[in-house]
Design a protein around this motif. Sequence first.
Motif, PDB file in Angstrom:
ATOM      1  N   THR A  11      30.229   4.608  33.545  1.00  0.00           N
ATOM      2  CA  THR A  11      30.039   3.153  33.524  1.00  0.00           C
ATOM      3  C   THR A  11      31.356   2.410  33.323  1.00  0.00           C
ATOM      4  O   THR A  11      31.389   1.185  33.399  1.00  0.00           O
ATOM      5  CB  THR A  11      29.083   2.762  32.377  1.00  0.00           C
ATOM      6  N   GLY A  12      32.417   3.123  33.047  1.00  0.00           N
ATOM      7  CA  GLY A  12      33.710   2.490  32.761  1.00  0.00           C
ATOM      8  C   GLY A  12      34.458   2.163  34.038  1.00  0.00           C
ATOM      9  O   GLY A  12      34.035   2.532  35.149  1.00  0.00           O
ATOM     10  N   VAL A  13      35.581   1.484  33.874  1.00  0.00           N
ATOM     11  CA  VAL A  13      36.329   1.051  35.050  1.00  0.00           C
ATOM     12  C   VAL A  13      36.915   2.256  35.802  1.00  0.00           C
ATOM     13  O   VAL A  13      36.904   2.305  37.040  1.00  0.00           O
ATOM     14  CB  VAL A  13      37.362  -0.036  34.634  1.00  0.00           C
ATOM     15  N   VAL A  14      37.344   3.286  35.090  1.00  0.00           N
ATOM     16  CA  VAL A  14      37.862   4.489  35.766  1.00  0.00           C
ATOM     17  C   VAL A  14      36.703   5.336  36.300  1.00  0.00           C
ATOM     18  O   VAL A  14      36.756   5.845  37.424  1.00  0.00           O
ATOM     19  CB  VAL A  14      38.750   5.333  34.822  1.00  0.00           C
ATOM     20  N   SER A  37      27.781   7.134  27.138  1.00  0.00           N
ATOM     21  CA  SER A  37      27.277   7.187  25.763  1.00  0.00           C
ATOM     22  C   SER A  37      25.835   6.672  25.723  1.00  0.00           C
ATOM     23  O   SER A  37      25.315   6.157  26.718  1.00  0.00           O
ATOM     24  CB  SER A  37      28.152   6.325  24.850  1.00  0.00           C
ATOM     25  N   ARG A  39      24.783   4.057  24.641  1.00  0.00           N
ATOM     26  CA  ARG A  39      24.710   2.626  24.981  1.00  0.00           C
ATOM     27  C   ARG A  39      24.247   2.388  26.413  1.00  0.00           C
ATOM     28  O   ARG A  39      23.593   1.404  26.703  1.00  0.00           O
ATOM     29  CB  ARG A  39      26.117   1.988  24.841  1.00  0.00           C
ATOM     30  N   SER A  40      24.612   3.285  27.319  1.00  0.00           N
ATOM     31  CA  SER A  40      24.373   3.029  28.750  1.00  0.00           C
ATOM     32  C   SER A  40      23.286   3.892  29.358  1.00  0.00           C
ATOM     33  O   SER A  40      23.063   3.824  30.577  1.00  0.00           O
ATOM     34  CB  SER A  40      25.662   3.267  29.536  1.00  0.00           C
ATOM     35  N   GLY A  73      37.514   8.239  27.044  1.00  0.00           N
ATOM     36  CA  GLY A  73      38.314   8.064  25.831  1.00  0.00           C
ATOM     37  C   GLY A  73      38.566   9.393  25.128  1.00  0.00           C
ATOM     38  O   GLY A  73      37.857  10.389  25.361  1.00  0.00           O
ATOM     39  N   SER A 159      43.708  -3.904  33.555  1.00  0.00           N
ATOM     40  CA  SER A 159      42.669  -2.890  33.761  1.00  0.00           C
ATOM     41  C   SER A 159      43.061  -1.531  33.194  1.00  0.00           C
ATOM     42  O   SER A 159      42.201  -0.671  33.003  1.00  0.00           O
ATOM     43  CB  SER A 159      42.325  -2.758  35.247  1.00  0.00           C
ATOM     44  N   GLY A 162      40.906  -0.829  30.298  1.00  0.00           N
ATOM     45  CA  GLY A 162      39.451  -0.736  30.435  1.00  0.00           C
ATOM     46  C   GLY A 162      38.813  -2.036  30.885  1.00  0.00           C
ATOM     47  O   GLY A 162      39.468  -3.061  31.040  1.00  0.00           O
ATOM     48  N   HIS A 163      37.481  -1.960  31.089  1.00  0.00           N
ATOM     49  CA  HIS A 163      36.788  -3.100  31.714  1.00  0.00           C
ATOM     50  C   HIS A 163      36.768  -4.328  30.821  1.00  0.00           C
ATOM     51  O   HIS A 163      36.854  -5.468  31.300  1.00  0.00           O
ATOM     52  CB  HIS A 163      35.370  -2.695  32.163  1.00  0.00           C
ATOM     53  N   ASN A 316      46.708   1.525  39.176  1.00  0.00           N
ATOM     54  CA  ASN A 316      46.543   2.355  37.975  1.00  0.00           C
ATOM     55  C   ASN A 316      45.168   3.000  37.892  1.00  0.00           C
ATOM     56  O   ASN A 316      45.003   4.040  37.261  1.00  0.00           O
ATOM     57  CB  ASN A 316      46.791   1.531  36.709  1.00  0.00           C
TER      58      ASN A 316
HETATM   59  N1  LIG Z   1      42.081   2.173  32.917  1.00  0.00           N
HETATM   60  C1  LIG Z   1      43.085   2.915  33.355  1.00  0.00           C
HETATM   61  O1  LIG Z   1      43.938   2.481  34.165  1.00  0.00           O
HETATM   62  C2  LIG Z   1      43.235   4.326  32.866  1.00  0.00           C
HETATM   63  C3  LIG Z   1      44.232   5.114  33.434  1.00  0.00           C
HETATM   64  C4  LIG Z   1      44.388   6.431  32.998  1.00  0.00           C
HETATM   65  C5  LIG Z   1      43.555   6.916  32.031  1.00  0.00           C
HETATM   66  N2  LIG Z   1      42.579   6.133  31.482  1.00  0.00           N
HETATM   67  C6  LIG Z   1      41.722   6.730  30.453  1.00  0.00           C
HETATM   68  O2  LIG Z   1      40.391   6.823  30.950  1.00  0.00           O
HETATM   69  C7  LIG Z   1      39.466   6.679  29.870  1.00  0.00           C
HETATM   70  C8  LIG Z   1      38.478   5.579  30.200  1.00  0.00           C
HETATM   71  O3  LIG Z   1      39.161   4.369  30.385  1.00  0.00           O
HETATM   72  P1  LIG Z   1      38.505   3.098  31.076  1.00  0.00           P
HETATM   73  O4  LIG Z   1      39.652   2.223  31.371  1.00  0.00           O
HETATM   74  O5  LIG Z   1      37.569   3.470  32.171  1.00  0.00           O
HETATM   75  O6  LIG Z   1      37.650   2.482  29.851  1.00  0.00           O
HETATM   76  P2  LIG Z   1      36.310   1.629  29.862  1.00  0.00           P
HETATM   77  O7  LIG Z   1      36.209   0.780  31.074  1.00  0.00           O
HETATM   78  O8  LIG Z   1      36.257   0.973  28.544  1.00  0.00           O
HETATM   79  O9  LIG Z   1      35.138   2.740  29.935  1.00  0.00           O
HETATM   80  C9  LIG Z   1      34.914   3.669  28.923  1.00  0.00           C
HETATM   81  C10 LIG Z   1      33.836   4.643  29.362  1.00  0.00           C
HETATM   82  O10 LIG Z   1      33.731   5.688  28.385  1.00  0.00           O
HETATM   83  C11 LIG Z   1      32.364   5.828  28.017  1.00  0.00           C
HETATM   84  N3  LIG Z   1      32.265   6.321  26.654  1.00  0.00           N
HETATM   85  C12 LIG Z   1      32.818   5.806  25.528  1.00  0.00           C
HETATM   86  N4  LIG Z   1      32.482   6.553  24.451  1.00  0.00           N
HETATM   87  C13 LIG Z   1      31.729   7.569  24.913  1.00  0.00           C
HETATM   88  C14 LIG Z   1      31.086   8.676  24.291  1.00  0.00           C
HETATM   89  N5  LIG Z   1      31.157   8.904  22.983  1.00  0.00           N
HETATM   90  N6  LIG Z   1      30.387   9.534  25.077  1.00  0.00           N
HETATM   91  C15 LIG Z   1      30.303   9.335  26.412  1.00  0.00           C
HETATM   92  N7  LIG Z   1      30.870   8.292  27.058  1.00  0.00           N
HETATM   93  C16 LIG Z   1      31.587   7.428  26.310  1.00  0.00           C
HETATM   94  C17 LIG Z   1      31.797   4.423  28.177  1.00  0.00           C
HETATM   95  O11 LIG Z   1      30.398   4.512  28.257  1.00  0.00           O
HETATM   96  P3  LIG Z   1      29.409   3.356  27.716  1.00  0.00           P
HETATM   97  O12 LIG Z   1      29.110   2.475  28.892  1.00  0.00           O
HETATM   98  O13 LIG Z   1      28.212   4.133  27.307  1.00  0.00           O
HETATM   99  O14 LIG Z   1      30.093   2.646  26.609  1.00  0.00           O
HETATM  100  C18 LIG Z   1      32.458   4.017  29.489  1.00  0.00           C
HETATM  101  O15 LIG Z   1      31.764   4.608  30.574  1.00  0.00           O
HETATM  102  C19 LIG Z   1      40.324   6.415  28.624  1.00  0.00           C
HETATM  103  O16 LIG Z   1      40.518   7.638  27.968  1.00  0.00           O
HETATM  104  C20 LIG Z   1      41.610   5.900  29.191  1.00  0.00           C
HETATM  105  O17 LIG Z   1      42.700   6.144  28.330  1.00  0.00           O
HETATM  106  C21 LIG Z   1      42.394   4.850  31.889  1.00  0.00           C
END
Ligand SMILES: NC(=O)c1ccc[n+]([C@@H]2O[C@H](COP(=O)([O-])OP(=O)(O)OC[C@H]3O[C@@H](n4cnc5c(N)ncnc54)[C@H](OP(=O)(O)O)[C@@H]3O)[C@@H](O)[C@H]2O)c1
Length: 335
Positions: A11-14, A37, A39-40, A73, A159, A162-163, A316
């Motif tokens: 559900t996250g942006v990645v 998680s 939540r979703s 995360g 971004s 995260g979202h 990114n």
């Molecule tokens: N954004 C970037 O450009 C980027 C680049 C490289 C690496 N990353 C890494 O990728 C990861 C995600 O980043 P994001 O930017 O996509 O963040 P985000 O948009 O905030 O999304 C976070 C995701 O993680 C899920 N989540 C959180 N806690 C969880 C748990 N305990 N069990 C299962 N799912 C869980 C969330 O699910 P819910 O909907 O249930 O909350 C959501 O799907 C991070 O580790 C970040 O450091 C991000």
Amino acid sequence: MSCVVAVVGATGVVGREMLRTLEHRRFPATEVRALASARSVGSRVPFRGGELEVKLACAEAFDGVDIALFSAGAAASRELAPLAALRGAVVIDNSSAWRADPACPLVVPEVNMDAAKDRPKGIIANPNCSTIQMVVALGPLHAAARLKHIVVSTYQAASGKGHAAMDELITQTRELASGAEPTANVFPGSLAGNLLMDWKSGSLPDWSEEELKMVHETRKILGDASIGVTPTTVRVPVVTGHSEAVHAQFHRPMTASEARDLLRRAPGVRLFDEPYAPGRHPQPREAAGTDEVYVGRVRDDLAVPGALNLWIVADNLRKGAALNAVQIAERLVGG
Ligand SMILES: NC(=O)c1ccc[n+]([C@@H]2O[C@H](COP(=O)([O-])OP(=O)(O)OC[C@H]3O[C@@H](n4cnc5c(N)ncnc54)[C@H](OP(=O)(O)O)[C@@H]3O)[C@@H](O)[C@H]2O)c1
């Protein structure tokens, strides 16, 4: 042959970008599971013209999974990645949880795909977004002339956090335009009309965690602990697309002309191969939604003979995260 893929953090942006990337690149998955998680649970995410129902990311969710793409995360990854690996999945993890672990390869396919073969924990780490685009561009130059020292300033998009951060930048921009003071919940202040250094502090008190990631991850991917890396990481009011100004010194002199020849042929790189002109350079708005690492402004340094300056831009969410992970998975499946 069956290939079951789980996307953790779907559900996250990645995670959403991972699903789009699997679909667009026609990844040969026979089943894709969307996990997140509690939540979703029960929500739906788009995939292959339909929707996937989001299930809970727990140990049992990995039964029968061949490849688990994690972007949930570091805390979730520390808990769940070993459980997925124990059930036979190869984990490709986007968080920072495993990157520094000597038993987990840190992989950028264009640079060090061979490292993925040795994965005693069943976990392959995907590097930090700012490091990935930098090593895609610098990898071929390092192979030719061995990097001695990199000085890099980043211009990182919202971004990348995260979202919620993406949404906050858009809200702040509207507030600022209407004359209101921007509200800040995710960022430690207004990013709209501003620049921030919003990462946690690192293990050295004067450095951010993001800066230290760039130091350690660059050395690990390029396989050379002697490379000096001096980063300053900055968040800019751009929704998607990280940019980097890089100064690179080598053990043997490298000219801009030689570097351009190498970069023209480098996998994953698109070179802006023209003299300076206003507005003619890689830009985050153009890179957003595309796969390449754009390199431009390749210049001989004016003060340090044999050193170069470059401007490096990439999406990114794609090459910095989802695409890199899916490319690793493709190479594993392709043998
Ligand atoms: N954004 C970037 O450009 C980027 C680049 C490289 C690496 N990353 C890494 O990728 C990861 C995600 O980043 P994001 O930017 O996509 O963040 P985000 O948009 O905030 O999304 C976070 C995701 O993680 C899920 N989540 C959180 N806690 C969880 C748990 N305990 N069990 C299962 N799912 C869980 C969330 O699910 P819910 O909907 O249930 O909350 C959501 O799907 C991070 O580790 C970040 O450091 C991000």
